[in-house]
Scaffold this motif. Structure first.
Motif, PDB file in Angstrom:
ATOM      1  N   MET A  60       0.698  -1.171   0.053  1.00 40.37           N
ATOM      2  CA  MET A  60      -0.061   0.058  -0.012  1.00 40.37           C
ATOM      3  C   MET A  60       0.782   1.238  -0.054  1.00 40.37           C
ATOM      4  N   ARG A  61       1.738   1.120   0.723  1.00 44.46           N
ATOM      5  CA  ARG A  61       2.707   2.527   0.721  1.00 44.46           C
ATOM      6  C   ARG A  61       3.510   2.576  -0.589  1.00 44.46           C
ATOM      7  N   LYS A  62       3.800   1.857  -1.367  1.00 44.63           N
ATOM      8  CA  LYS A  62       4.494   1.975  -2.577  1.00 44.63           C
ATOM      9  C   LYS A  62       3.374   2.450  -3.534  1.00 44.63           C
ATOM     10  N   ILE A  63       2.062   1.785  -3.608  1.00 38.63           N
ATOM     11  CA  ILE A  63       1.200   2.223  -4.440  1.00 38.63           C
ATOM     12  C   ILE A  63       0.610   3.532  -4.454  1.00 38.63           C
ATOM     13  N   MET A  64       0.121   3.956  -3.202  1.00 34.22           N
ATOM     14  CA  MET A  64      -0.479   5.143  -2.722  1.00 34.22           C
ATOM     15  C   MET A  64       0.546   6.170  -2.626  1.00 34.22           C
ATOM     16  N   LEU A  65       0.097   7.310  -3.088  1.00 33.08           N
ATOM     17  CA  LEU A  65       0.782   8.625  -2.653  1.00 33.08           C
ATOM     18  C   LEU A  65       0.713   8.856  -1.011  1.00 33.08           C
ATOM     19  N   HIS A  66       1.594   9.818  -0.799  1.00 26.89           N
ATOM     20  CA  HIS A  66       1.767  10.388   0.364  1.00 26.89           C
ATOM     21  C   HIS A  66       0.511  11.174   0.755  1.00 26.89           C
ATOM     22  N   PRO A  67      -0.267  10.940   1.890  1.00 22.05           N
ATOM     23  CA  PRO A  67      -1.390  11.731   2.334  1.00 22.05           C
ATOM     24  C   PRO A  67      -1.307  13.397   2.061  1.00 22.05           C
ATOM     25  N   LEU A  68      -0.197  13.653   2.300  1.00 20.52           N
ATOM     26  CA  LEU A  68      -0.041  15.384   1.964  1.00 20.52           C
ATOM     27  C   LEU A  68       0.546  15.802   0.585  1.00 20.52           C
ATOM     28  N   HIS A  69       0.373  14.657  -0.391  1.00 20.37           N
ATOM     29  CA  HIS A  69       0.988  14.891  -1.594  1.00 20.37           C
ATOM     30  C   HIS A  69      -0.292  15.813  -2.509  1.00 20.37           C
ATOM     31  N   PRO A  70       0.191  17.029  -3.177  1.00 18.69           N
ATOM     32  CA  PRO A  70      -0.975  18.005  -3.908  1.00 18.69           C
ATOM     33  C   PRO A  70      -1.993  17.274  -4.638  1.00 18.69           C
ATOM     34  N   LEU A  71      -1.455  16.147  -5.478  1.00 15.71           N
ATOM     35  CA  LEU A  71      -2.501  15.450  -6.055  1.00 15.71           C
ATOM     36  C   LEU A  71      -3.555  14.778  -5.195  1.00 15.71           C
ATOM     37  N   GLN A  72      -3.515  14.767  -3.971  1.00 11.83           N
ATOM     38  CA  GLN A  72      -4.484  14.130  -3.348  1.00 11.83           C
ATOM     39  C   GLN A  72      -5.737  15.192  -3.134  1.00 11.83           C
ATOM     40  N   LEU A  73      -5.535  16.434  -3.531  1.00 11.31           N
ATOM     41  CA  LEU A  73      -6.647  17.528  -3.871  1.00 11.31           C
ATOM     42  C   LEU A  73      -7.699  16.989  -4.681  1.00 11.31           C
ATOM     43  N   VAL A  74      -7.193  16.263  -5.960  1.00  9.69           N
ATOM     44  CA  VAL A  74      -8.239  16.129  -7.090  1.00  9.69           C
ATOM     45  C   VAL A  74      -8.424  14.449  -6.906  1.00  9.69           C
ATOM     46  N   PHE A  75      -7.605  13.545  -6.559  1.00  5.23           N
ATOM     47  CA  PHE A  75      -7.733  12.287  -6.797  1.00  5.23           C
ATOM     48  C   PHE A  75      -8.919  11.570  -6.161  1.00  5.23           C
ATOM     49  N   GLY A  76      -9.518  12.350  -5.181  1.00  3.42           N
ATOM     50  CA  GLY A  76     -10.940  11.603  -4.735  1.00  3.42           C
ATOM     51  C   GLY A  76     -11.902  11.791  -6.054  1.00  3.42           C
ATOM     52  N   LEU A  77     -12.033  13.019  -6.432  1.00  5.92           N
ATOM     53  CA  LEU A  77     -12.981  13.314  -7.420  1.00  5.92           C
ATOM     54  C   LEU A  77     -12.722  12.683  -8.749  1.00  5.92           C
ATOM     55  N   PRO A 131       2.134  25.649   6.828  1.00  7.24           N
ATOM     56  CA  PRO A 131       0.740  25.870   6.757  1.00  7.24           C
ATOM     57  C   PRO A 131       0.167  25.270   5.664  1.00  7.24           C
ATOM     58  N   ASP A 132       1.072  25.139   4.509  1.00  4.91           N
ATOM     59  CA  ASP A 132       0.661  24.359   3.302  1.00  4.91           C
ATOM     60  C   ASP A 132       0.174  23.076   3.456  1.00  4.91           C
ATOM     61  N   LYS A 133       0.904  22.134   4.274  1.00  7.32           N
ATOM     62  CA  LYS A 133       0.723  21.028   4.630  1.00  7.32           C
ATOM     63  C   LYS A 133      -0.674  20.872   5.250  1.00  7.32           C
ATOM     64  N   ARG A 134      -1.001  21.725   6.359  1.00  6.43           N
ATOM     65  CA  ARG A 134      -2.232  21.557   7.137  1.00  6.43           C
ATOM     66  C   ARG A 134      -3.171  21.799   5.925  1.00  6.43           C
ATOM     67  N   PHE A 135      -3.300  22.842   5.121  1.00  9.47           N
ATOM     68  CA  PHE A 135      -4.483  23.197   4.169  1.00  9.47           C
ATOM     69  C   PHE A 135      -4.659  21.819   3.213  1.00  9.47           C
ATOM     70  N   LEU A 136      -3.459  21.298   2.682  1.00  5.51           N
ATOM     71  CA  LEU A 136      -3.489  20.258   1.868  1.00  5.51           C
ATOM     72  C   LEU A 136      -4.062  19.067   2.393  1.00  5.51           C
ATOM     73  N   GLY A 137      -3.657  18.549   3.734  1.00  6.42           N
ATOM     74  CA  GLY A 137      -4.371  17.462   4.475  1.00  6.42           C
ATOM     75  C   GLY A 137      -5.742  17.658   4.566  1.00  6.42           C
ATOM     76  N   ARG A 138      -6.190  18.870   5.053  1.00  9.11           N
ATOM     77  CA  ARG A 138      -7.780  19.075   5.399  1.00  9.11           C
ATOM     78  C   ARG A 138      -8.613  19.334   4.375  1.00  9.11           C
ATOM     79  N   VAL A 139      -8.187  19.907   3.265  1.00  9.68           N
ATOM     80  CA  VAL A 139      -8.858  20.021   1.871  1.00  9.68           C
ATOM     81  C   VAL A 139      -8.934  18.750   1.361  1.00  9.68           C
ATOM     82  N   ALA A 140      -7.851  18.136   1.323  1.00  8.85           N
ATOM     83  CA  ALA A 140      -7.810  16.648   0.521  1.00  8.85           C
ATOM     84  C   ALA A 140      -8.797  15.798   1.309  1.00  8.85           C
ATOM     85  N   GLY A 141      -9.040  15.495   2.563  1.00  6.88           N
ATOM     86  CA  GLY A 141      -9.708  14.809   3.349  1.00  6.88           C
ATOM     87  C   GLY A 141     -11.090  15.317   3.258  1.00  6.88           C
ATOM     88  N   GLY A 142     -11.396  16.554   2.970  1.00  7.49           N
ATOM     89  CA  GLY A 142     -12.950  16.964   2.893  1.00  7.49           C
ATOM     90  C   GLY A 142     -13.293  16.630   1.530  1.00  7.49           C
TER      91      GLY A 142
END
Length: 124
Positions: A6-23, A90-101
């Motif tokens: 799973m760690r090899k396949i999935m991106l880091h939780p705070l990677h910027p692509l997490q913002l669009v991957f869910g959609l 502060p960008d890491k906090r923003f990325l994590g919270r918005v991506a989680g939402g």
């Protein structure tokens, strides 16, 4: 072993692509459900008297639960990886919270997309 894979396949939780991957996952699920149902209804429609108790509806419900659970898991991952308070990042906090939402919204939409399989026959 599964954790390493799973760690090899999935991106880091705070990677910027997490913002669009869910959609992206949700939109792929949307296309698969409606496109697949349309093809199945054109090629091999289930019996009309079966109503909602068809293998198509069961498949949509099971896959919807799997996709929704995957998106909820990723929402949890992104939210938990967010630092509580870090003046220097502060960008890491923003990325994590918005991506989680975004993942949470995509999970709710995925469950909502599978919900009509409980009430409607697949080939209306």
């Amino acid at each position: 072993m599964i954790g390493r894979l799973m760690r090899k396949i999935m991106l880091h939780p705070l990677h910027p692509l997490q913002l669009v991957f869910g959609l992206l996952v949700w939109s792929g699920w949307f296309v698969l459900v409606y496109g697949g149902t349309g093809v199945i209804c054109a090629v091999a429609p289930p019996p009309v008297d079966a109503d909602m108790k068809t293998w198509v509806n069961a498949l949509v419900l099971v896959l919807g639960a799997l996709v929704g659970a995957f998106l909820l898991f990723n929402a949890w991952r992104c939210w938990k990886a967010t630092p509580d308070y870090d003046v220097g990042k502060p960008d890491k906090r923003f990325l994590g919270r918005v991506a989680g939402g975004v993942y949470l919204v995509a999970a709710i939409a995925s469950f909502g997309l599978a919900l009509p399989a409980l009430f409607l026959p697949p080939c209306v």
